[in-house]
Design an enzyme around this catalytic site. Structure first.
Site, short mmCIF file in Angstrom:
data_model
loop_
_atom_site.label_atom_id
_atom_site.label_comp_id
_atom_site.label_asym_id
_atom_site.label_seq_id
_atom_site.Cartn_x
_atom_site.Cartn_y
_atom_site.Cartn_z
N CYS A 384 0.84 -1.20 0.00
CA CYS A 384 0.00 0.00 0.00
C CYS A 384 0.87 1.25 0.00
CB CYS A 384 -1.00 -0.05 1.14
SG CYS A 384 -2.48 0.90 0.72
N HIS A 510 -3.57 -5.21 0.29
CA HIS A 510 -2.98 -5.72 1.53
C HIS A 510 -3.01 -7.25 1.54
CE1 HIS A 510 -2.81 -1.94 3.92
NE2 HIS A 510 -3.69 -1.56 3.00
N GLU A 512 -1.47 -9.21 3.38
CA GLU A 512 -1.34 -9.74 4.75
C GLU A 512 -2.68 -10.13 5.37
OE1 GLU A 512 -0.93 -6.62 3.85
OE2 GLU A 512 -1.44 -5.18 5.43
N1 GLN Z 1 -2.07 6.60 2.63
C1 GLN Z 1 -2.15 5.84 1.44
C2 GLN Z 1 -3.50 5.97 0.77
O1 GLN Z 1 -4.46 6.36 1.39
C3 GLN Z 1 -1.83 4.37 1.70
C4 GLN Z 1 -2.79 3.69 2.62
C5 GLN Z 1 -2.27 2.40 3.20
O2 GLN Z 1 -1.05 2.17 3.25
N2 GLN Z 1 -3.16 1.57 3.71
O3 GLN Z 1 -3.64 5.68 -0.39
#
Ligand code: GLN
Length: 534
Positions: A384, A510, A512
């Protein structure tokens, strides 16, 4: 079987006794005996969900397939029982009150005075029963967050007290977890806190059926007998939960203690076959007998609290076991990393993972870590914000767009290589408004990710507002950073890789959240495999 049975798990004496792990372990054992089971967490705080909570407050925010932002215990549930949970598996006081107040505004209470009892307790009961009905589960295990005696837990305790009555005998059961401390000065295990905690339950009208005693030392039969006698339960209903090296041993420990057998007997359910736990035991044997050892650097800004990255940590446990490799995770604070000290900070590590996150703090350190991984051909996984940092780093240092940034970090950059998603542009509210949950992704065949997944169509969970800016895609691909996965409906870049690099993968989603004991996530598995073989 049509009638769902309900198990309520409460905790006393102290918090952090591991109610979630006990609930997940019991669920695992019942599942292994052929029952369909799910687990629910009731959280007594007023936030509508933990999505708006800082990880320092409550650890990781776990995201379900249906896009609910939930308590990290749901991650344990999924990792243990290998089944997806949903919004219905996590309910907070905030959500309960919100529902009740919405009903009141609609006039549903027909002029009645709306009160904690019966309206809040009825709404709690409705949410518990709803989950049982949802997929016609044989057993629903409901874990009540907090510690009995807390003011905010009271409506939940009252609701489950009523539920026992509503459901009729043998259809519900109370498991109460307590701590049996050891006083080294006198060399004794102390049962008084447990007795007092059960008294608090009794004051609230609940006699626990089973007591799980968390302890650092083995319990003698005298201690068990004393607890049984003073807390009105039979001796088989006093279960020892001694500290173990890994949480994944707890189901085996609970099996030894016959927690599943006691519970089934009390619920009037047949024991069925002995729990089949071959895969589970194999997993633990591999975990405990690794043939290799590696160290991966986890670069993040919440590293002081390991629970902030719970699912990532557990994914490495799963991937380590299947690779017969002990994976040490060295947490490195991204705020402390700079271009000049990065080689020092990352000394001795063989792989780098850059963690998810929000906001400017610590981002430049993450970008330095990416640069170090890219330039030194060190296996890299960016999740992310970690993927977004990989894109920014590549833009700045390879494409020579020196002011390249994410629009999240800089509103004035001329090169927003990571930009706010179109659908996010009018969004002002923070709670539950990100791009959340499962979305499909198509994978290019000639890629590291295809090698890992062995398929070109995947579904992964998301939690973000920003995305790769496709205006720059050509430039990136020409220079060697390839988009190897994208959303088939919107074209949004989901995965980037550097073809020339040994193993460099950034994912907007994600992975994970999907790794479980019996299904370790392919990306973590191959990331670890690459490092082990290197
Ligand atoms: N802050 C980034 C976004 O909103 C990444 C979010 C995250 O790592 N879950 O796109």
């Amino acid at each position: 079987m049509s009638l769902t049975k309900y198990i309520f798990v409460t905790g006393g004496v102290t918090s952090s006794l591991g109610k979630g792990i006990i609930s997940a372990s019991l669920a695992k054992l019942l599942q292994a005996r052929g029952y369909s089971v799910t687990i629910q967490k009731l959280d007594p705080y007023i936030n509508v969900d933990p999505g708006t909570l800082n990880p320092y407050e409550h650890g990781e925010c776990y995201v379900t397939e249906d896009g609910a932002e939930t308590d990290l215990d749901l991650g344990h549930y999924e990792r243990f029982i290998n089944l997806p949970t949903s919004q219905a598996n996590n309910v907070t006081t905030g959500r309960i009150y919100q529902n009740v107040i919405n009903k009141e505004r609609k006039g549903d209470y027909l002029g009645k005075t709306v009160q904690v009892i019966p309206h809040i307790t009825d709404e709690i009961k409705r949410n518990i029963k709803l989950l049982g009905k949802k997929s016609n589960f044989d057993v629903v295990i409901t874990e009540i967050g907090g510690t009995v005696g807390d003011i905010e837990s009271l409506p939940y305790i009252e609701a489950v007290r009523q539920l026992k009555w509503d459901l009729g005998s043998q259809n519900s059961l109370f498991i109460h977890l307590t701590l049996v401390p050891y006083l080294s000065a006198s060399g004794e295990l102390k049962t008084k806190p447990t007795q007092h905690s059960v008294k608090v339950m009794l004051e609230n009208g609940i006699q626990p059926d089973v007591l799980v005693l968390r302890t650092e030392h083995p319990l003698t039969s005298d201690v068990k007998k004393k607890v049984a006698q003073f807390c009105n339960v039979d001796i088989e209903s006093v279960v020892k939960s001694i500290d173990v090296a890994t949480i994944y041993e707890v189901p085996l420990l609970m099996k030894e203690e016959k927690l599943d057998v006691t519970v089934l007997r009390k619920l009037g359910l047949p024991e069925n076959e002995e729990p089949k736990l071959e895969k589970w035991t194999q997993f633990i044997n591999r975990l405990k007998n690794p043939k290799k050892e590696i160290t991966i650097g986890l670069v993040g800004k919440y590293v002081e609290l390991p629970d902030s990255y719970k699912s990532i940590m557990e994914s490495f446990v799963h991937a380590g076991s299947i690779n017969e490799c002990k994976v040490n995770i060295k947490s490195i604070h991204s705020e402390k990393i700079t271009d000049s000290n990065v080689s020092n900070k990352l000394e001795g590590i063989q792989g780098i993972i850059v963690a998810p996150g929000f906001g400017q703090r610590g981002v430049e350190g993450k970008i330095s870590a990416v640069k170090y991984a890219r330039e030194n051909n060190i296996p890299f996984l960016g999740i992310c914000l970690g993927m977004q940092c990989a894109v920014i780093e590549f833009a700045r240092n390879v494409l020579k767009l020196s002011d390249a940034d994410s629009a999240e970090m800089s509103r004035t950059t001329k090169n927003p290589v990571i930009d706010l998603m179109e659908e996010q542009k009018g969004v002002t509210e923070k709670g539950g408004t990100m791009r959340l949950g499962n979305y499909p992704c198509e994978i290019k065949s000639d890629s590291k990710v295809f090698e890992a997944y062995q398929t070109d169509k995947i579904n992964e969970r998301h939690r973000h507002r920003y995305e790769f800016n496709n205006d720059y895609l050509n430039k990136f691909e020409k220079a060697g950073m390839l988009a190897t996965g994208h959303n088939p409906d919107t074209g949004l870049v989901e995965i980037v890789e550097i073809a020339e690099h040994r193993w460099f993968v950034g994912v907007q989603f994600h992975p994970e959240y999907k790794s479980t004991v019996v299904n370790p996530h392919p990306l973590f598995v191959n990331f670890v495999k690459e490092i082990c073989n290197g």
